[in-house]
Design a protein around this motif. Structure first.
Motif, PDB file in Angstrom:
ATOM      1  N   ILE A   1     -19.565 -60.381  28.795  1.00  0.00           N
ATOM      2  CA  ILE A   1     -18.272 -60.064  29.422  1.00  0.00           C
ATOM      3  C   ILE A   1     -17.999 -61.003  30.588  1.00  0.00           C
ATOM      4  O   ILE A   1     -16.916 -61.598  30.700  1.00  0.00           O
ATOM      5  N   ASP A   2     -18.982 -61.168  31.459  1.00  0.00           N
ATOM      6  CA  ASP A   2     -18.806 -61.977  32.661  1.00  0.00           C
ATOM      7  C   ASP A   2     -18.569 -63.453  32.343  1.00  0.00           C
ATOM      8  O   ASP A   2     -17.855 -64.156  33.074  1.00  0.00           O
ATOM      9  N   LEU A   3     -19.152 -63.927  31.241  1.00  0.00           N
ATOM     10  CA  LEU A   3     -18.960 -65.326  30.839  1.00  0.00           C
ATOM     11  C   LEU A   3     -17.646 -65.533  30.092  1.00  0.00           C
ATOM     12  O   LEU A   3     -17.284 -66.670  29.770  1.00  0.00           O
ATOM     13  N   GLY A   4     -16.917 -64.450  29.822  1.00  0.00           N
ATOM     14  CA  GLY A   4     -15.625 -64.562  29.153  1.00  0.00           C
ATOM     15  C   GLY A   4     -15.726 -64.828  27.663  1.00  0.00           C
ATOM     16  O   GLY A   4     -14.762 -65.299  27.049  1.00  0.00           O
ATOM     17  N   PHE A   5     -16.863 -64.485  27.053  1.00  0.00           N
ATOM     18  CA  PHE A   5     -17.045 -64.734  25.624  1.00  0.00           C
ATOM     19  C   PHE A   5     -16.374 -63.685  24.750  1.00  0.00           C
ATOM     20  O   PHE A   5     -16.105 -63.927  23.578  1.00  0.00           O
ATOM     21  N   VAL A   6     -16.129 -62.491  25.301  1.00  0.00           N
ATOM     22  CA  VAL A   6     -15.631 -61.373  24.499  1.00  0.00           C
ATOM     23  C   VAL A   6     -14.374 -60.782  25.123  1.00  0.00           C
ATOM     24  O   VAL A   6     -14.086 -61.002  26.298  1.00  0.00           O
ATOM     25  N   GLU A   7     -13.654 -60.019  24.319  1.00  0.00           N
ATOM     26  CA  GLU A   7     -12.390 -59.447  24.779  1.00  0.00           C
ATOM     27  C   GLU A   7     -12.433 -57.919  24.716  1.00  0.00           C
ATOM     28  O   GLU A   7     -13.261 -57.344  23.995  1.00  0.00           O
ATOM     29  N   PRO A   8     -11.546 -57.244  25.472  1.00  0.00           N
ATOM     30  CA  PRO A   8     -11.523 -55.776  25.446  1.00  0.00           C
ATOM     31  C   PRO A   8     -11.236 -55.259  24.043  1.00  0.00           C
ATOM     32  O   PRO A   8     -10.480 -55.875  23.278  1.00  0.00           O
ATOM     33  N   LEU A   9     -11.826 -54.114  23.714  1.00  0.00           N
ATOM     34  CA  LEU A   9     -11.612 -53.496  22.410  1.00  0.00           C
ATOM     35  C   LEU A   9     -10.386 -52.598  22.425  1.00  0.00           C
ATOM     36  O   LEU A   9     -10.087 -51.944  23.426  1.00  0.00           O
ATOM     37  N   ASP A  10      -9.704 -52.550  21.313  1.00  0.00           N
ATOM     38  CA  ASP A  10      -8.653 -51.563  21.093  1.00  0.00           C
ATOM     39  C   ASP A  10      -9.337 -50.347  20.487  1.00  0.00           C
ATOM     40  O   ASP A  10      -9.440 -50.222  19.262  1.00  0.00           O
ATOM     41  N   THR A  11      -9.850 -49.463  21.338  1.00  0.00           N
ATOM     42  CA  THR A  11     -10.639 -48.337  20.837  1.00  0.00           C
ATOM     43  C   THR A  11      -9.817 -47.391  19.971  1.00  0.00           C
ATOM     44  O   THR A  11     -10.373 -46.695  19.110  1.00  0.00           O
ATOM     45  N   ALA A  12      -8.502 -47.371  20.179  1.00  0.00           N
ATOM     46  CA  ALA A  12      -7.644 -46.505  19.360  1.00  0.00           C
ATOM     47  C   ALA A  12      -7.620 -46.969  17.908  1.00  0.00           C
ATOM     48  O   ALA A  12      -7.292 -46.191  17.006  1.00  0.00           O
ATOM     49  N   ALA A  13      -7.975 -48.224  17.680  1.00  0.00           N
ATOM     50  CA  ALA A  13      -7.985 -48.761  16.320  1.00  0.00           C
ATOM     51  C   ALA A  13      -9.337 -48.593  15.636  1.00  0.00           C
ATOM     52  O   ALA A  13      -9.530 -49.046  14.509  1.00  0.00           O
ATOM     53  N   ILE A  14     -10.286 -47.932  16.324  1.00  0.00           N
ATOM     54  CA  ILE A  14     -11.631 -47.750  15.782  1.00  0.00           C
ATOM     55  C   ILE A  14     -11.848 -46.281  15.444  1.00  0.00           C
ATOM     56  O   ILE A  14     -12.037 -45.434  16.327  1.00  0.00           O
ATOM     57  N   THR A  15     -11.816 -45.967  14.161  1.00  0.00           N
ATOM     58  CA  THR A  15     -12.046 -44.602  13.708  1.00  0.00           C
ATOM     59  C   THR A  15     -13.495 -44.211  13.977  1.00  0.00           C
ATOM     60  O   THR A  15     -14.412 -44.969  13.707  1.00  0.00           O
TER      61      THR A  15
END
Length: 346
Positions: free
Chosen positions: A86-100
């Motif tokens: 997260i701190d290195l900017g490799f990943v993005e926030p999840l749309d948890t509403a789209a995850i059943t």
């Protein structure tokens, strides 16, 4: 030998529905997390092809992402490495509403600081377990019980340790330092010294599950740490009798989470993949292949027998609490990694 359970019909139907436009998803992950036994079903039902690159250590994620040129869509680092991603900017926030199935994840895992930042989740808990220890039955008349058994002179050349910065955690516990995720410079130096003392006794630092299995099969190694449930089941299938144990100094616990690589162009397939991995198909898929426990208690209860559910501690919150769950190392990540690399370099 770990009993192999069939994924139930409800698991196979978890992705039922119309197949949308074909696409692809590339994952940087651990052995077994993209196994054909359940990934092929996902590919057929989703129209998304899956390509997998495997890591042998959490220390592999950052270098591969730095050099990857955007070729990965999803990664599965453990909880002591997710914050770094997260701190290195490799990943993005999840749309948890789209995850059943998000609401079926154990609250203990959703509460981990390492998968969230500024009110957003960046990691989807997937599987968990212990870093146990293991020995070959025919090599011991008295079963080992302590981390110190990996420092025994009479076992010289028959010992193995995971090639990972978590070796520092092992040596620190041997030294009596239990604050393993917040060690002082002095404590890290003591752990490093202990590992250097052990080094002449080590046959090989193992990097993959298959490598450790081969060492045990050949009789070259008789004691090591292990990914609990996985290598022991592979050895049992080969007729090699081994026993896992939790040392008197305690065991580390881990949780792996799926994370979406920032600005992936394959977001549709990435989220289809996340949904599958949190469903009965993915949760019992990894449980059956790796012997690991599932993060979605509701899915696990739907697709496991009561015996498997109990054996994987799915109904035992106290077991979770008994493990030293890996924690983010914050600005100490490099210090731990450098200390371990220095051991190997000498």
């Amino acid at each position: 030998m770990k009993t192999q359970y069939l994924v139930t019909a409800c698991a196979l139907s978890a992705l039922a529905g119309p197949v949308l436009a074909e696409g692809s998803v590339s994952v940087l992950t651990w052995e077994g997390y993209a196994d054909p036994s359940f990934i092929s079903t996902f590919e057929e039902q989703s129209g998304c092809s899956v390509s997998a690159t495997y890591v042998g250590s959490n220390d592999d994620f950052a270098p591969k992402l730095m050099a990857g040129g955007g070729i990965y869509d999803l990664i599965t680092p453990s909880i002591d490495t997710t914050k770094l991603m997260i701190d290195l900017g490799f990943v993005e926030p999840l749309d948890t509403a789209a995850i059943t199935g998000w609401d079926g994840i154990y609250p203990k895992f959703l509460g981990q600081d390492g998968i969230q930042k500024d009110g957003a989740y960046y990691g989807m808990p997937y599987s968990w377990g212990a870093i146990a220890f293991m020995y070959r039955d025919d090599a011991f008349t008295t079963p080992p019980t302590s981390i110190a058994d990996l420092w025994r002179e009479d076992l010289k050349g028959k010992i193995s340790l995971w090639d990972d910065k978590s070796a520092i955690y092992v040596a620190a516990r041997k030294n009596g330092d239990m604050n393993i995720y917040d060690l002082s410079d002095e404590q890290i130096a003591k752990a490093q010294e202990a590992l250097l003392e052990q080094k002449p006794l080590v046959r090989k630092y193992w990097a993959t599950a298959g490598e450790l299995v081969d060492l045990y099969k050949a009789g070259e190694v008789v004691i090591s740490n292990t990914w609990a449930g996985y290598q022991s089941s592979l050895l049992a299938a080969e007729g090699v009798k081994v026993t896992e144990f939790i040392p008197t100094e305690g065991a580390e616990g881990w949780m792996d989470s799926w994370m979406v690589v920032k600005d992936t162009p394959n977001k549709e397939c990435a989220y289809k993949f996340l949904n599958m991995q949190l469903s009965e198909l993915g949760q019992c898929g990894v449980a059956n292949v790796n012997g690991y426990s599932a993060a979605n208690a509701a899915a696990a209860k739907s697709c496991m027998t009561s015996e498997q559910f109990a054996a994987l501690h799915q109904d035992d919150p106290d077991y979770l609490d008994s493990l030293l769950i890996w924690a983010p190392l914050a600005d100490r990540f490099e210090t731990y990694t450098n200390a371990w690399n220095a051991v190997k370099a000498q």
